[in-house]
Every structure is written in structure tokens, then in C-alpha cells.
Design a protein around this motif. Structure first.
Motif, PDB file in Angstrom:
ATOM      1  N   ILE A 129       1.208  -1.500  -0.143  1.00 38.48           N
ATOM      2  CA  ILE A 129      -0.272   0.001   0.324  1.00 38.48           C
ATOM      3  C   ILE A 129       0.567   1.658   0.025  1.00 38.48           C
ATOM      4  CG2 ILE A 129      -1.917   1.137   1.589  1.00 38.48           C
ATOM      5  CD1 ILE A 129      -2.978  -1.488   0.172  1.00 38.48           C
TER       6      ILE A 129
ATOM      7  N   ASP B 244       0.173   4.645  -0.329  1.00 34.77           N
ATOM      8  CA  ASP B 244      -0.759   5.802  -0.322  1.00 34.77           C
ATOM      9  C   ASP B 244      -0.254   6.700   0.728  1.00 34.77           C
ATOM     10  OD1 ASP B 244      -3.499   7.588   0.084  1.00 34.77           O
ATOM     11  OD2 ASP B 244      -4.408   5.989   0.291  1.00 34.77           O
TER      12      ASP B 244
ATOM     13  N   ARG C 237      -0.893   9.350   2.532  1.00 37.92           N
ATOM     14  CA  ARG C 237      -2.061   9.273   3.458  1.00 37.92           C
ATOM     15  C   ARG C 237      -1.827   8.209   4.930  1.00 37.92           C
ATOM     16  NH1 ARG C 237      -7.928   8.964   1.452  1.00 37.92           N
ATOM     17  NH2 ARG C 237      -6.953   7.120   0.587  1.00 37.92           N
TER      18      ARG C 237
ATOM     19  N   SER D 140      -4.970   8.125   8.099  1.00 40.56           N
ATOM     20  CA  SER D 140      -4.841   7.131   7.815  1.00 40.56           C
ATOM     21  C   SER D 140      -5.717   6.399   8.241  1.00 40.56           C
ATOM     22  CB  SER D 140      -3.459   6.966   9.593  1.00 40.56           C
ATOM     23  OG  SER D 140      -2.188   7.046   9.098  1.00 40.56           O
TER      24      SER D 140
ATOM     25  N   ALA E  18      -8.850   7.557   6.674  1.00 34.68           N
ATOM     26  CA  ALA E  18      -9.302   7.516   5.334  1.00 34.68           C
ATOM     27  C   ALA E  18      -8.356   6.719   4.653  1.00 34.68           C
ATOM     28  CB  ALA E  18      -9.225   8.702   5.138  1.00 34.68           C
ATOM     29  N   ALA E  19      -7.469   6.573   4.422  1.00 36.53           N
ATOM     30  CA  ALA E  19      -6.412   5.081   3.608  1.00 36.53           C
ATOM     31  C   ALA E  19      -6.356   4.318   3.722  1.00 36.53           C
ATOM     32  CB  ALA E  19      -4.857   5.908   3.659  1.00 36.53           C
TER      33      ALA E  19
ATOM     34  N   GLU F 260      -9.044   2.770   5.112  1.00 37.62           N
ATOM     35  CA  GLU F 260     -10.774   2.452   5.274  1.00 37.62           C
ATOM     36  C   GLU F 260     -10.594   2.038   2.986  1.00 37.62           C
ATOM     37  OE1 GLU F 260     -13.686   1.427   5.663  1.00 37.62           O
ATOM     38  OE2 GLU F 260     -12.360   1.370   7.783  1.00 37.62           O
ATOM     39  N   SER F 261      -9.829   2.469   2.177  1.00 33.84           N
ATOM     40  CA  SER F 261     -10.004   3.482   1.241  1.00 33.84           C
ATOM     41  C   SER F 261      -8.735   1.402   0.428  1.00 33.84           C
ATOM     42  CB  SER F 261      -9.450   4.275   0.667  1.00 33.84           C
ATOM     43  OG  SER F 261      -7.400   4.490   1.028  1.00 33.84           O
ATOM     44  N   ALA F 262      -8.009   1.398   1.366  1.00 31.43           N
ATOM     45  CA  ALA F 262      -7.294  -0.043   0.861  1.00 31.43           C
ATOM     46  C   ALA F 262      -7.955  -1.168   1.895  1.00 31.43           C
ATOM     47  CB  ALA F 262      -6.457  -0.289   2.014  1.00 31.43           C
ATOM     48  N   LYS F 263      -8.874  -1.170   2.293  1.00 32.30           N
ATOM     49  CA  LYS F 263     -10.171  -2.126   2.644  1.00 32.30           C
ATOM     50  C   LYS F 263      -9.892  -3.762   1.615  1.00 32.30           C
ATOM     51  CE  LYS F 263     -13.087  -1.642   5.587  1.00 32.30           C
ATOM     52  NZ  LYS F 263     -14.612  -1.260   6.683  1.00 32.30           N
ATOM     53  N   GLY F 264     -10.591  -2.891   0.411  1.00 30.63           N
ATOM     54  CA  GLY F 264     -10.598  -4.044  -0.953  1.00 30.63           C
ATOM     55  C   GLY F 264      -9.542  -4.727  -1.468  1.00 30.63           C
TER      56      GLY F 264
END
Length: 158
Positions: A26, A28, A30, A64, A66-67, A69-73
């Protein structure tokens, strides 16, 4: 019936997989200094709660979160691929309150230490209100004279 040992093993494996994936895969911006502290899996292995801490202020913690949550998939698909379980558990990220609780306990301990030092300072020149040893010894009556007719120092009474 649920197998708690299996759930614990899966939780430990998920914690390692997520930590390695966050570190290596990952990218990201953030995502700050995130540490995965604990993972808990329900008995039916359908839900996984991932506890994490972030080094930094509230703004970095929110970024962090938010990052994550966006990388959850991506994280869930990696967990499913590497664990080999039939149903990959859904991931829920929860900020760990342990560092905040530890900080609160440290503050309370510091206050207690300061109060103890204050009490010690106030009582340093204090004297006993009565005798240094306020307890009666066995064999003494109320006048300080024991049953053999001598006082507490061993002298005979008149």
C-alpha cells in the motif's frame, strides 16, 4: 460450536498479513506510521476487527483512517488469498485506545507521586500526638504497672 483456537490462529495470521501488506504494497501517502496492534475474529470466522494505532496528531490519525478504509478491498483480497479460508472475513478497522489509556494512567500516577511527595514533605517534621508506641503490652494494667508490681521499665513500685 465455534473453535476459538482456530479463530485466534486466523486472527494472528490476519494481523501479520495486513501489517506486511501495509508496509510493502500500500503506497497511499495519507497512510502514516500505522501499527497493527491486535486482530479479533468472530467465532464463525466471518468478521475480523483490526485494531491499529497511528503515531502523530489527530489530523494524521484521520488521514490514516481514511487510507485504511480505501485500502480495505486490497487488504481483504490479500487476506483471502494468503489464508486460504473458504469465506474471507470482512475487515473492520478500529483505532486502538490503548495508548490513550496508558497516557491517562501515566498522568494519574504522576499526580499520585506528586501528592505523596507533598504528604512526605508536610509530615517530615511531625511528631507523635501521644507516645511513640501507643499500644499496651500484655500484663500491663492502665497505670503502666504490670501484675508483678513493677512498672514497664522493670522498677518496683512503692
Amino acid at each position: 460450536m465455534t473453535d476459538n483456537a482456530r479463530a485466534r490462529k486466523l486472527a494472528d495470521r490476519i494481523r501479520v498479513i495486513i501489517a506486511e501488506t501495509l508496509q510493502r504494497r500500500i503506497k497511499d501517502p495519507r497512510l502514516g506510521y500505522v501499527t497493527i496492534t491486535d486482530t479479533r475474529v468472530t467465532g464463525d470466522l466471518q468478521q475480523a476487527t483490526v485494531f491499529y494505532t497511528v503515531y502523530g496528531d489527530d489530523e494524521e490519525r484521520a488521514a490514516s483512517a481514511a487510507a485504511l478504509e480505501s485500502a480495505k478491498g486490497i487488504l481483504r483480497s490479500t487476506v483471502g488469498r494468503e489464508t486460504g479460508v473458504r469465506f474471507t472475513p470482512t475487515l473492520t478497522f478500529v483505532p486502538d485506545a490503548l495508548p490513550d489509556n496508558a497516557r491517562t494512567i501515566d498522568d494519574l500516577l504522576a499526580k499520585a507521586k506528586a501528592k505523596d511527595a507533598e504528604v512526605r514533605e508536610v509530615s517530615s517534621g511531625a511528631q507523635y500526638a501521644g507516645d511513640a508506641d501507643p499500644y499496651r503490652k500484655p500484663g500491663e494494667d492502665e497505670d503502666g504497672v504490670d501484675d508483678a508490681g513493677s512498672d514497664s521499665k522493670g522498677a518496683a513500685s512503692e
